[in-house]
Scaffold this active site. Structure first.
Site, PDB file in Angstrom:
ATOM      1  N   ASP A   1     -17.812  48.821  19.385  1.00  0.00           N
ATOM      2  CA  ASP A   1     -17.765  47.936  18.213  1.00  0.00           C
ATOM      3  C   ASP A   1     -18.547  48.453  17.025  1.00  0.00           C
ATOM      4  OD1 ASP A   1     -17.703  45.523  20.681  1.00  0.00           O
ATOM      5  OD2 ASP A   1     -16.141  45.682  19.150  1.00  0.00           O
TER       6      ASP A   1
ATOM      7  N   HIS B   1     -24.503  48.075  26.395  1.00  0.00           N
ATOM      8  CA  HIS B   1     -23.277  47.881  27.180  1.00  0.00           C
ATOM      9  C   HIS B   1     -23.669  47.608  28.629  1.00  0.00           C
ATOM     10  CE1 HIS B   1     -19.224  48.570  28.736  1.00  0.00           C
ATOM     11  NE2 HIS B   1     -18.821  48.438  27.494  1.00  0.00           N
TER      12      HIS B   1
HETATM   13  C1  SDX Z   1     -17.615  45.157  24.331  1.00  0.00           C
HETATM   14  O1  SDX Z   1     -17.542  45.240  29.259  1.00  0.00           O
HETATM   15  C2  SDX Z   1     -16.866  45.992  28.436  1.00  0.00           C
HETATM   16  O2  SDX Z   1     -16.286  47.001  28.774  1.00  0.00           O
HETATM   17  C3  SDX Z   1     -16.823  45.459  27.001  1.00  0.00           C
HETATM   18  C4  SDX Z   1     -16.152  46.365  25.972  1.00  0.00           C
HETATM   19  C5  SDX Z   1     -14.667  46.514  26.220  1.00  0.00           C
HETATM   20  O3  SDX Z   1     -14.092  47.522  25.803  1.00  0.00           O
HETATM   21  O4  SDX Z   1     -14.070  45.534  26.749  1.00  0.00           O
HETATM   22  O5  SDX Z   1     -16.769  47.642  26.012  1.00  0.00           O
HETATM   23  C6  SDX Z   1     -16.290  45.798  24.570  1.00  0.00           C
HETATM   24  O6  SDX Z   1     -17.741  43.985  24.546  1.00  0.00           O
HETATM   25  C7  SDX Z   1     -18.768  46.014  23.903  1.00  0.00           C
HETATM   26  C8  SDX Z   1     -20.090  45.208  23.772  1.00  0.00           C
HETATM   27  C9  SDX Z   1     -20.093  44.473  22.429  1.00  0.00           C
HETATM   28  N1  SDX Z   1     -21.262  43.568  22.360  1.00  0.00           N
HETATM   29  C10 SDX Z   1     -22.278  43.833  21.520  1.00  0.00           C
HETATM   30  O7  SDX Z   1     -22.372  44.852  20.838  1.00  0.00           O
HETATM   31  C11 SDX Z   1     -23.332  42.739  21.482  1.00  0.00           C
HETATM   32  C12 SDX Z   1     -24.722  43.355  21.562  1.00  0.00           C
HETATM   33  N2  SDX Z   1     -24.926  43.914  22.905  1.00  0.00           N
HETATM   34  C13 SDX Z   1     -25.643  43.145  23.850  1.00  0.00           C
HETATM   35  O8  SDX Z   1     -25.516  41.751  23.757  1.00  0.00           O
HETATM   36  C14 SDX Z   1     -25.575  43.721  25.269  1.00  0.00           C
HETATM   37  O9  SDX Z   1     -25.831  45.075  25.174  1.00  0.00           O
HETATM   38  C15 SDX Z   1     -24.324  43.510  26.100  1.00  0.00           C
HETATM   39  C16 SDX Z   1     -23.934  42.078  26.165  1.00  0.00           C
HETATM   40  C17 SDX Z   1     -23.194  44.312  25.573  1.00  0.00           C
HETATM   41  C18 SDX Z   1     -24.653  43.984  27.513  1.00  0.00           C
HETATM   42  O10 SDX Z   1     -25.667  43.187  27.931  1.00  0.00           O
HETATM   43  P1  SDX Z   1     -26.304  43.190  29.406  1.00  0.00           P
HETATM   44  O11 SDX Z   1     -25.704  44.245  30.263  1.00  0.00           O
HETATM   45  O12 SDX Z   1     -26.265  41.788  29.905  1.00  0.00           O
HETATM   46  O13 SDX Z   1     -27.747  43.681  29.083  1.00  0.00           O
HETATM   47  P2  SDX Z   1     -28.983  42.739  28.758  1.00  0.00           P
HETATM   48  O14 SDX Z   1     -28.635  41.739  27.695  1.00  0.00           O
HETATM   49  O15 SDX Z   1     -29.514  42.233  30.048  1.00  0.00           O
HETATM   50  O16 SDX Z   1     -30.030  43.757  28.090  1.00  0.00           O
HETATM   51  C19 SDX Z   1     -30.830  44.649  28.899  1.00  0.00           C
HETATM   52  C20 SDX Z   1     -31.997  45.046  28.008  1.00  0.00           C
HETATM   53  C21 SDX Z   1     -32.724  43.832  27.414  1.00  0.00           C
HETATM   54  O17 SDX Z   1     -34.054  44.218  27.138  1.00  0.00           O
HETATM   55  P3  SDX Z   1     -35.214  43.728  28.182  1.00  0.00           P
HETATM   56  O18 SDX Z   1     -35.184  42.209  28.182  1.00  0.00           O
HETATM   57  O19 SDX Z   1     -34.853  44.361  29.526  1.00  0.00           O
HETATM   58  O20 SDX Z   1     -36.485  44.283  27.560  1.00  0.00           O
HETATM   59  O21 SDX Z   1     -31.519  45.779  26.873  1.00  0.00           O
HETATM   60  C22 SDX Z   1     -31.763  45.047  25.676  1.00  0.00           C
HETATM   61  C23 SDX Z   1     -32.026  43.625  26.091  1.00  0.00           C
HETATM   62  O22 SDX Z   1     -32.849  42.983  25.136  1.00  0.00           O
HETATM   63  N3  SDX Z   1     -30.538  45.120  24.848  1.00  0.00           N
HETATM   64  C24 SDX Z   1     -30.541  45.161  23.525  1.00  0.00           C
HETATM   65  C25 SDX Z   1     -29.197  45.220  23.141  1.00  0.00           C
HETATM   66  N4  SDX Z   1     -28.424  45.213  24.253  1.00  0.00           N
HETATM   67  C26 SDX Z   1     -29.267  45.139  25.299  1.00  0.00           C
HETATM   68  N5  SDX Z   1     -31.550  45.139  22.626  1.00  0.00           N
HETATM   69  C27 SDX Z   1     -31.177  45.176  21.320  1.00  0.00           C
HETATM   70  N6  SDX Z   1     -29.901  45.242  20.880  1.00  0.00           N
HETATM   71  C28 SDX Z   1     -28.888  45.266  21.762  1.00  0.00           C
HETATM   72  N7  SDX Z   1     -27.632  45.320  21.337  1.00  0.00           N
END
Ligand code: SDX
Length: 376
Positions: free
Chosen positions: A313, A259
């Site tokens: 989710d 998140h």
């Molecule tokens: C919702 O904003 C809100 O409030 C949204 C929400 C709402 O109520 O409206 O809460 C609803 O959208 C929840 C999120 C649903 N999305 C997912 O579940 C999709 C999977 N999650 C990721 O894509 C990610 O966690 C996000 C998009 C939710 C957040 O991404 P960020 O803040 O841009 O973080 P990032 O992609 O830069 O990741 C930071 C690190 C990375 O590793 P490094 O490159 O630093 O080594 O964390 C890792 C990422 O690879 N990472 C994950 C991960 N999420 C982040 N690794 C594996 N699986 C994941 N899900």
């Protein structure tokens, strides 16, 4: 000098009195009330009143708000013909974005942005979106429409129109809790989209449609469908660890985890986990819940140290499956709930508006000559 924050990460772009989130502590409050309290004791209709009025309703107020909402369940006269033109094999989020937009064509003053008009449009969209979704599902399934029943809550009525029979009290309550938990969440991408659109003094319909388009994305509301796809891909409990670690090794994102704001357990996920566990046991889906829990345990070992936990989710997927929702209606149900938040934010933006217009860091060339075609 303007500051540059890619993806506006950590940037405060508005103030709000609706949701408070502490990402480090895993706290979510709607108008100061902890989300767990609302999930345990409130209803979706009462929660929407809270978000739109910044206080809980008195008994008479809730009754009249609910009666007003239920009086709007029916789609406008002539709307059904638009619905019947939708392709039966279209993806429901595309249908929803299209038909919620079409509601504006049945509004005699779709651009009115005074408070009373915005509230009336918000009630119409909130009341009719479940009907539109249920009607489309019945149409694509070759089944007759089940007309809305104004004696039922939004949660009960949606399941009734979808399945052609009234839900059990357990299923109706589970649906209602899901709507409460998904109603609002600060300046998430879809809410920001709604506020950006209304900040030009556009209209409620355009703002809500923009938000639906945003929520559809798999990084946002579309993740709940992605979680269910993942659960269906993993054949059994023994395969979970290898599946998850292989994905992590490829830097694939595990849907339902991580998140932008929460670096602790999403409090909504905690509530949904216990709901999913109970429903899974009641509906013969214990294996599905066991797989989900195993994924959480493997992710906990692998990435919790990076602040990656289940988000709203993750367990909503198992919950929706146990309620009996088709997979491609998971995100549309998120839309129904979040219309409560989106409409509240549209009204809040209009109460103290400032046009959103960020800037860019130009990284292209300067002083380029225009080269005639025959010289290129
Ligand atoms: C919702 O904003 C809100 O409030 C949204 C929400 C709402 O109520 O409206 O809460 C609803 O959208 C929840 C999120 C649903 N999305 C997912 O579940 C999709 C999977 N999650 C990721 O894509 C990610 O966690 C996000 C998009 C939710 C957040 O991404 P960020 O803040 O841009 O973080 P990032 O992609 O830069 O990741 C930071 C690190 C990375 O590793 P490094 O490159 O630093 O080594 O964390 C890792 C990422 O690879 N990472 C994950 C991960 N999420 C982040 N690794 C594996 N699986 C994941 N899900």
């Amino acid at each position: 000098m303007p500051t540059y924050a890619k993806g506006l990460e950590g940037v405060i772009a508005a103030d709000t009195k609706m949701s408070y989130i502490d990402g480090e502590q895993g706290v979510l409050e709607y108008v100061g009330i902890p989300i767990g309290e609302l999930a345990s004791h409130s209803t979706f209709e009462e929660t929407v009143f809270l978000l739109w009025n910044l206080r809980l309703p008195r008994k008479g107020e809730l009754e009249s708000f609910t009666a007003d909402l239920r009086s709007r369940y029916e789609v406008p006269a002539g709307f059904e013909s638009k619905l019947l033109q939708m392709p039966r094999d279209a993806r429901p989020m595309h249908v929803l974005r299209t038909l919620v937009s079409a509601l504006s064509l049945h509004d005699t003053n779709p651009d009115a942005n005074d408070l009373a008009s915005l509230r009336s449009k918000a009630l119409n969209i909130l009341a009719r979106t479940p009907t539109i979704l249920a009607y489309y599902h019945r149409f694509r399934s070759g089944l007759p429409f089940v007309r809305p029943d104004p004696s039922l809550s939004i949660a009960e009525n949606f399941l009734y129109m979808l399945n052609g029979r009234k839900p059990t009290p357990t299923m109706a309550k589970a649906m209602d809790v899901c709507l409460v938990l998904h109603a609002d969440h600060g300046l998430n991408n879809s809410t920001f989209s709604a506020r950006v659109v209304i900040s030009t003094l556009s209209d409620m319909y355009s703002a809500i449609v923009a938000a639906i388009g945003s929520l559809k994305g798999p990084l946002h509301g579309g993740a709940n469908e992605g979680v269910m796809v993942m659960l269906n891909e993993i054949p059994n409990l023994e395969s979970v660890e290898k599946y998850v670690l292989d994905k992590l090794a490829k830097k694939d994102k595990i849907m339902g985890f991580g998140h932008r704001v929460y670096k602790a357990y999403d409090p909504r996920a905690a509530h949904l986990q216990s709901l999913a566990k109970q429903l899974a046991q009641d509906t013969g889906n214990a294996d599905l819940y066991a797989k989900s829990k195993k994924i959480e345990d493997v992710m906990g070992q692998a990435v919790a140290a990076k602040g990656i936990y289940p988000n709203v989710d993750f367990y909503s997927a198992t919950t929706y499956h146990c309620i009996g929702l088709p997979l491609d209606l998971f995100t549309p149900v998120f839309v129904i709930a979040r219309i409560g938040g989106w409409a509240g934010h549209v009204i809040e933006q209009m109460s103290d508006n400032r046009l959103y217009r960020p800037t860019t860091d130009y990284t292209g060339p300067h002083a380029q000559a225009y080269v005639p075609m025959d010289k290129r």
